[in-house]
Write an enzyme that holds these catalytic residues in place. Structure first.
Site, PDB file in Angstrom:
ATOM      1  N   THR A   1     -67.759   2.437 -11.840  1.00 63.31           N
ATOM      2  CA  THR A   1     -69.084   2.340 -12.355  1.00 63.31           C
ATOM      3  C   THR A   1     -69.326   3.081 -13.551  1.00 63.31           C
ATOM      4  O   THR A   1     -69.210   4.507 -13.423  1.00 63.31           O
ATOM      5  CB  THR A   1     -70.017   3.054 -11.224  1.00 63.31           C
ATOM      6  OG1 THR A   1     -69.807   2.263 -10.056  1.00 63.31           O
ATOM      7  CG2 THR A   1     -71.594   2.894 -11.465  1.00 63.31           C
TER       8      THR A   1
ATOM      9  N   LYS B   1     -75.440  -2.984 -11.457  1.00 65.04           N
ATOM     10  CA  LYS B   1     -74.803  -2.021 -10.742  1.00 65.04           C
ATOM     11  C   LYS B   1     -75.723  -0.715 -10.656  1.00 65.04           C
ATOM     12  O   LYS B   1     -76.030   0.088  -9.960  1.00 65.04           O
ATOM     13  CB  LYS B   1     -73.510  -1.457 -11.156  1.00 65.04           C
ATOM     14  CG  LYS B   1     -72.896  -0.232 -10.334  1.00 65.04           C
ATOM     15  CD  LYS B   1     -72.384  -0.404  -8.956  1.00 65.04           C
ATOM     16  CE  LYS B   1     -72.136   0.644  -8.158  1.00 65.04           C
ATOM     17  NZ  LYS B   1     -71.434   0.779  -6.997  1.00 65.04           N
TER      18      LYS B   1
ATOM     19  N   LYS C   1     -73.293  11.136 -11.150  1.00 68.74           N
ATOM     20  CA  LYS C   1     -73.098  10.441 -12.383  1.00 68.74           C
ATOM     21  C   LYS C   1     -73.784   9.292 -12.665  1.00 68.74           C
ATOM     22  O   LYS C   1     -74.318   8.968 -13.797  1.00 68.74           O
ATOM     23  CB  LYS C   1     -71.562  10.403 -12.460  1.00 68.74           C
ATOM     24  CG  LYS C   1     -70.870   9.802 -13.685  1.00 68.74           C
ATOM     25  CD  LYS C   1     -70.428   8.236 -13.223  1.00 68.74           C
ATOM     26  CE  LYS C   1     -69.631   7.984 -11.858  1.00 68.74           C
ATOM     27  NZ  LYS C   1     -69.492   6.625 -11.578  1.00 68.74           N
TER      28      LYS C   1
HETATM   29  P1  NAP Z   1     -62.154   8.564  -6.437  1.00 70.46           P
HETATM   30  O1  NAP Z   1     -61.476   8.553  -4.968  1.00 70.46           O
HETATM   31  O2  NAP Z   1     -62.503   9.869  -6.718  1.00 70.46           O
HETATM   32  O3  NAP Z   1     -60.980   8.103  -7.422  1.00 70.46           O
HETATM   33  C1  NAP Z   1     -60.892   8.208  -8.732  1.00 70.46           C
HETATM   34  C2  NAP Z   1     -59.480   7.323  -9.426  1.00 70.46           C
HETATM   35  O4  NAP Z   1     -59.663   7.521 -10.587  1.00 70.46           O
HETATM   36  C3  NAP Z   1     -58.376   8.240  -8.740  1.00 70.46           C
HETATM   37  O5  NAP Z   1     -57.251   7.424  -8.769  1.00 70.46           O
HETATM   38  C4  NAP Z   1     -58.171   9.117 -10.110  1.00 70.46           C
HETATM   39  O6  NAP Z   1     -56.645   9.494 -10.351  1.00 70.46           O
HETATM   40  C5  NAP Z   1     -58.579   8.024 -11.189  1.00 70.46           C
HETATM   41  N1  NAP Z   1     -58.882   8.571 -12.496  1.00 70.46           N
HETATM   42  C6  NAP Z   1     -60.065   9.617 -12.657  1.00 70.46           C
HETATM   43  N2  NAP Z   1     -59.963   9.857 -14.080  1.00 70.46           N
HETATM   44  C7  NAP Z   1     -58.846   9.335 -14.525  1.00 70.46           C
HETATM   45  C8  NAP Z   1     -58.651   9.069 -15.923  1.00 70.46           C
HETATM   46  N3  NAP Z   1     -59.007   9.969 -17.007  1.00 70.46           N
HETATM   47  N4  NAP Z   1     -57.062   8.674 -16.095  1.00 70.46           N
HETATM   48  C9  NAP Z   1     -56.694   8.009 -15.258  1.00 70.46           C
HETATM   49  N5  NAP Z   1     -57.074   7.765 -13.879  1.00 70.46           N
HETATM   50  C10 NAP Z   1     -58.281   8.585 -13.312  1.00 70.46           C
HETATM   51  O7  NAP Z   1     -63.142   7.664  -6.753  1.00 70.46           O
HETATM   52  P2  NAP Z   1     -63.709   6.195  -6.137  1.00 70.46           P
HETATM   53  O8  NAP Z   1     -64.560   6.461  -4.763  1.00 70.46           O
HETATM   54  O9  NAP Z   1     -62.426   5.529  -5.895  1.00 70.46           O
HETATM   55  O10 NAP Z   1     -64.742   5.687  -7.072  1.00 70.46           O
HETATM   56  C11 NAP Z   1     -63.900   5.158  -8.372  1.00 70.46           C
HETATM   57  C12 NAP Z   1     -65.241   4.413  -9.269  1.00 70.46           C
HETATM   58  O11 NAP Z   1     -65.662   3.266  -8.383  1.00 70.46           O
HETATM   59  C13 NAP Z   1     -66.218   5.342  -9.752  1.00 70.46           C
HETATM   60  O12 NAP Z   1     -66.698   4.913 -10.800  1.00 70.46           O
HETATM   61  C14 NAP Z   1     -67.230   5.096  -8.503  1.00 70.46           C
HETATM   62  O13 NAP Z   1     -68.529   5.406  -9.025  1.00 70.46           O
HETATM   63  C15 NAP Z   1     -66.845   3.675  -8.294  1.00 70.46           C
HETATM   64  N6  NAP Z   1     -67.549   3.133  -6.833  1.00 70.46           N
HETATM   65  C16 NAP Z   1     -67.165   3.881  -5.657  1.00 70.46           C
HETATM   66  C17 NAP Z   1     -67.554   3.546  -4.543  1.00 70.46           C
HETATM   67  C18 NAP Z   1     -67.274   4.240  -3.261  1.00 70.46           C
HETATM   68  O14 NAP Z   1     -67.939   4.198  -2.201  1.00 70.46           O
HETATM   69  N7  NAP Z   1     -66.436   5.440  -3.243  1.00 70.46           N
HETATM   70  C19 NAP Z   1     -68.319   2.295  -4.324  1.00 70.46           C
HETATM   71  C20 NAP Z   1     -68.480   1.525  -5.695  1.00 70.46           C
HETATM   72  C21 NAP Z   1     -68.065   1.774  -6.801  1.00 70.46           C
HETATM   73  P3  NAP Z   1     -56.125  10.790  -9.543  1.00 70.46           P
HETATM   74  O15 NAP Z   1     -55.730  10.170  -8.120  1.00 70.46           O
HETATM   75  O16 NAP Z   1     -55.251  11.419 -10.185  1.00 70.46           O
HETATM   76  O17 NAP Z   1     -57.511  11.900  -9.480  1.00 70.46           O
END
Ligand code: NAP
Length: 285
Positions: free
Chosen positions: A93, A168, A236
């Protein structure tokens, strides 16, 4: 068609597993390498040590990382080595502007881009029931539709690049209001000394029922705020929504209130908790 996945966080893990279940996943990359290595062993796919090598090998690359700067950094690394004719789908997102920048960077290398943000939470990612909002070329979407079908129950083509992310943002404004309504109502119920499980079951079956109440009502009222969706990530998103609202001269007061509440929780060290941690500010003392 060789498919690679970048970003094995709370969402990416489930999505990658569902791609593998459909026989579609060839390789994974994660910044913290051990997560990619463990998942690669579990799924019998390749773990890549860097983005450039993964991108050079794949016909389709999916990304699901944290924020705008992360997407642009990952896309820049992909653009360096991706095959001409490859397709990149970003499922993070971020802002529409970031999606447009990513598309322009890749287009210059002959690589197609779709913004493909998702809704449905970690449960949707794990169960393959996400709703996906697509911005970009319809023919490109048709090429990768089977890939998206492995992770989702709903795929909606909204319009040109950036329109998936704009949609979104609408979703995130709704989530802010729902979080405010649910946390306020459940704190109100708890203050009446009502049996919370029964109250939640009763109201969830009627006109006030919703996904967040269903999935997070009982956990928040029992004091569990494990993510889920980290509130720092929703913060964010709401900052993006506020910029969009300001530009369009429209008021989003529930989002503004949620931003302020999240900033208080983040300052108290709760930024990595689920968004239902808003309940901390509402529950009776
Ligand atoms: P998360 O658990 O914090 O995971 C983030 C992922 O991104 C991790 O694998 C992290 O790697 C990787 N990452 C972050 N910065 C990076 C960079 N500069 N280079 C390479 N890899 C990087 O977050 P999430 O909940 O999965 O969410 C991911 C995305 O989906 C976000 O944009 C969020 O807003 C969106 N989203 C989340 C949800 C939800 O319910 N959680 C629902 C819809 C959409 P590391 O393992 O090394 O930290």
């Amino acid at each position: 068609m060789k498919i690679g996945f970048i970003g094995l966080g709370a969402m990416g893990l489930g999505m990658a597993r569902n791609l593998a279940k459909a026989g579609l996943l060839a390789g994974v990359y994660n910044r913290t390498a051990v997560k990619a290595q463990d998942l690669a062993v579990e799924l019998g796919v390749s773990a890549y040590a860097d983005i450039a090598t993964l991108a050079a090998d794949m016909d389709v690359v999916l990304t699901c990382v944290s924020a705008d700067g992360d997407v642009l950094a990952v896309v820049a690394a992909i653009a360096g080595t991706a095959k001409i004719g490859a397709v990149v789908l970003d499922m993070s997102t971020v802002s529409s502007e970031t999606a447009k920048q990513a598309a322009a960077l890749l287009q210059a290398k002959g690589v197609a881009f779709l913004d493909a943000p998702v809704s449905g939470g970690v449960e949707g990612a794990n169960n393959g029931t996400l709703s996906i909002m697509i911005g970009g070329d319809a023919d490109t979407l048709d090429k990768v539709r089977p890939v998206l079908e492995a992770m989702s129950s709903r795929i909606i083509h909204i319009g040109p690049v950036g329109s998936g992310q704009a949609t979104k943002a609408v979703n995130q404004v709704l989530c802010a209001g729902i979080n405010q309504a649910v946390t306020e109502a459940l704190a109100f119920a708890q203050a009446q000394n009502l049996p919370m499980e029964k109250v939640i079951d009763a109201v969830a079956g009627g006109a006030a029922g919703n996904w967040f109440l269903d999935k997070r009502g009982k956990t928040m009222t029992s004091g569990t705020f494990a993510p889920g969706f980290k509130l720092a990530l929703h913060h964010k998103d709401l900052k993006i929504c506020q910029r969009m609202a300001e530009k369009a001269h429209v008021a989003i007061p529930l989002s503004a209130m949620t931003v302020t509440d999240y900033e208080r929780l983040m300052a108290e060290g709760y930024g990595d908790e689920d968004i239902s941690a808003l309940y901390r500010l509402r529950k009776p003392i």
